[in-house]
Design an enzyme around this catalytic site. Structure first.
Site, PDB file in Angstrom:
ATOM      1  N   ASN A  41       3.511  -3.507  -0.341  1.00 12.49           N
ATOM      2  CA  ASN A  41       3.036  -4.754   0.269  1.00 12.49           C
ATOM      3  C   ASN A  41       1.550  -4.934   0.006  1.00 12.49           C
ATOM      4  OD1 ASN A  41       3.540  -2.815   2.668  1.00 12.49           O
ATOM      5  ND2 ASN A  41       2.397  -4.368   3.730  1.00 12.49           N
ATOM      6  N   ASP A  42       0.751  -5.253   0.981  1.00 10.54           N
ATOM      7  CA  ASP A  42      -0.613  -5.757   0.768  1.00 10.54           C
ATOM      8  C   ASP A  42      -1.447  -5.013  -0.285  1.00 10.54           C
ATOM      9  OD1 ASP A  42       0.436  -6.577   3.160  1.00 10.54           O
ATOM     10  OD2 ASP A  42      -1.226  -5.884   4.384  1.00 10.54           O
TER      11      ASP A  42
HETATM   12  C1  FRU Z   1       0.310  -7.372   6.457  1.00  9.24           C
HETATM   13  C2  FRU Z   1       0.393  -6.107   7.299  1.00  9.24           C
HETATM   14  C3  FRU Z   1      -0.975  -5.661   7.759  1.00  9.24           C
HETATM   15  C4  FRU Z   1      -0.773  -4.201   7.993  1.00  9.24           C
HETATM   16  C5  FRU Z   1       0.156  -3.843   6.866  1.00  9.24           C
HETATM   17  C6  FRU Z   1       1.115  -2.727   7.157  1.00  9.24           C
HETATM   18  O1  FRU Z   1       1.398  -7.523   5.588  1.00  9.24           O
HETATM   19  O2  FRU Z   1       1.244  -6.306   8.401  1.00  9.24           O
HETATM   20  O3  FRU Z   1      -1.469  -6.365   8.882  1.00  9.24           O
HETATM   21  O4  FRU Z   1      -1.951  -3.472   7.958  1.00  9.24           O
HETATM   22  O5  FRU Z   1       0.872  -5.022   6.550  1.00  9.24           O
HETATM   23  O6  FRU Z   1       1.826  -2.396   5.999  1.00  9.24           O
END
Ligand code: FRU
Length: 474
Positions: A41-42
């Site tokens: 993800n991010d």
């Molecule tokens: C955004 C999020 C962030 C968090 C992360 C956890 O997609 O929810 O706020 O730090 O992903 O994976």
């Protein structure tokens, strides 16, 4: 390195080894960052350190549907071709044992610091919103840009303002006028999304200085905040949750928006004239950094949390899921924040097919269609089932899947576009990014063609342009 760190390292190495090098290649993009196995993800910790670009990302190596978060690490010299460096940060301390959550990098004096949120969910009957969750701010440091050591817990819930829930996270740190600043996203007890601004003299001891917030709530939580300067404007970028759809706007489960801050960011009130960064299906939690040549570059997660009820990514069958977007250069033109693919991409294409008004052909799986003109209508179909269309009389640019399998459940997104002067459509195996009018509007989506040759049908009288490809040995 403690025994937990060593154990994780061994388990990830075994996972990579067992997964092998040939599996999961079907929809693996060539220029977009994707996880070797598991879930992404991010984007985190974006920076250029001693000439090398570093991208980290939220990584769950053991399950393509997510799970315990690590930071994976990639490096590159051209922002297009990335080398996987392994997991840089693992959940191996009491303060981050349930996830090394998102954060950022700070480059300074021959060292690279990473700031992140250590997530802890206490055992018990908690809702994990108001109770039972620790959101710890942690820093790790590296000199060589590969090994990160000396994790230090800098702040925990007791150090944040009292009227917040346990949701405080995603530190983004920068240095300005000799001081350090950090923004973190938060959810107040009243379910209002806000950004906390901290300052520090040494990058270790932080003090909450100000709250960037709107007068009226805009969603219940703001994730992944970023504050940066572009072309003399101060941009606030946030990923709010809990914003209702409004016509063509805010149609995704969660949003990523920007606005400009008036005056000094240390005192600013956030204006509510938000603009969505991306009108497509797959864009969330972007982060930016400044390259050594001064460019402000942003990368987003080319995915979205909690969408399973609407659309999916069939690469899960191959053991991995999600990608990041291409790095995008930001600029402000006529008061609008614009994005365009990094200029390195222009140099990568080395074979061009010109067209006027129409084009019909079958290309490989990685190319760009670039067009400009003054026509009143534009129509392009990719892989027989992803339609990009615009009619001046309607004034809306549409991205529509006419083939449900190709879109894996994605249907249609649109954006008001009065005049269409130029487009860049970048196709990379299972990733499509569309940039309109110098990057004023952008649409990102994943798609899943069933063959490596992608058909392009274009009808756009009054538009001409070229197909751009990369051919080896040219
Ligand atoms: C955004 C999020 C962030 C968090 C992360 C956890 O997609 O929810 O706020 O730090 O992903 O994976």
């Amino acid at each position: 390195m403690n025994v937990l760190t060593r154990t994780w390292e061994r388990l990830i190495a075994e996972k990579l080894e067992a997964y092998g090098k040939t599996e999961g290649q079907r929809w693996r993009p060539k220029l977009h960052i994707a996880p070797p196995v598991g879930w992404l993800n991010d984007p985190n910790g974006l920076c250029q350190y001693q000439g090398v670009y570093h991208v980290f990302y939220q990584f769950s190596p053991f399950d393509p549907k997510g799970g315990l978060k690590f930071w994976a690490h990639c490096t590159s010299r051209d922002l297009l071709h990335w080398r996987f460096e392994g997991a840089a940060l693992a959940p191996d301390e009491a303060y981050d044992c349930h996830g090394v959550y998102s954060g950022s990098a700070l480059v300074e004096d021959g060292q690279l610091s990473l700031y992140y949120t250590g997530n802890v969910k206490q055992t018990g009957d908690y809702d994990y919103i108001r109770t039972g969750r620790e959101s710890n701010t942690v820093r790790a440091v590296s000199v060589d840009g590969v090994q990160f050591e000396g994790k230090r817990l800098l702040m925990s819930n007791k150090d944040y303002p009292e009227d917040l829930t346990c949701h405080v996270r995603d530190p983004k740190v920068w240095k300005q006028d000799g001081r350090y600043y950090m923004v973190q996203g938060a959810r107040t007890a009243e379910d209002k999304g806000v950004v906390l601004l901290f300052e520090s003299e040494d990058g270790e001891h932080w003090n909450c200085l100000h709250r960037l917030e709107t007068k009226e709530p805009f969603g219940y939580m703001w994730e992944c905040p970023d504050v940066f300067q572009v072309d003399g404007y101060t941009v606030l970028s946030i990923s709010p949750q809990g914003v209702k759809a409004d016509g063509l706007k805010y149609n995704n489960v969660y949003q990523s928006v920007t606005t400009f801050l008036d005056g000094d960011f240390r005192e600013a009130v956030v204006r509510e004239d938000f603009r969505e960064l991306d009108a497509g299906f797959d864009f969330y939690a972007p982060q930016s950094f400044q390259a050594e040549d001064g460019r402000r570059i942003q990368i987003g997660w080319m995915g979205m949390p909690d969408v399973d009820a609407y659309y999916t990514n069939p690469s899960v069958e191959d053991g991995w899921q999600h990608t990041l977007t291409l790095p995008r250069e930001l600029s402000v033109r006529d008061g609008v924040l614009c994005q365009k693919p990094v200029r390195e991409l222009d140099d990568w294409w080395n074979f061009f097919i010109p067209f006027v008004n129409t084009y019909s052909g079958v290309l490989g799986d990685c190319f760009e269609v670039a067009a400009s003109g003054t026509g009143g209508e534009f129509w392009l179909v990719l892989a027989g089932g992803l339609k990009l269309s615009w009619k001046e009389e309607e004034g809306i640019f549409w991205m529509s899947f006419t083939d449900q399998r190709l879109g894996a459940g994605r249907a249609r997104r649109g954006r008001a576009v009065e005049k269409l002067t130029d487009l860049r459509i970048i196709v990379d195996v299972s990733c499509v990014e569309v940039f309109l009018n110098g990057g004023r509007e952008v649409f990102s989506t994943r798609f899943y063609p069933d063959r490596e040759e992608i058909g392009v049908e274009l009808r756009a009288s009054g538009f001409d342009g070229r197909i751009c490809l990369h051919r080896e040995g040219m």
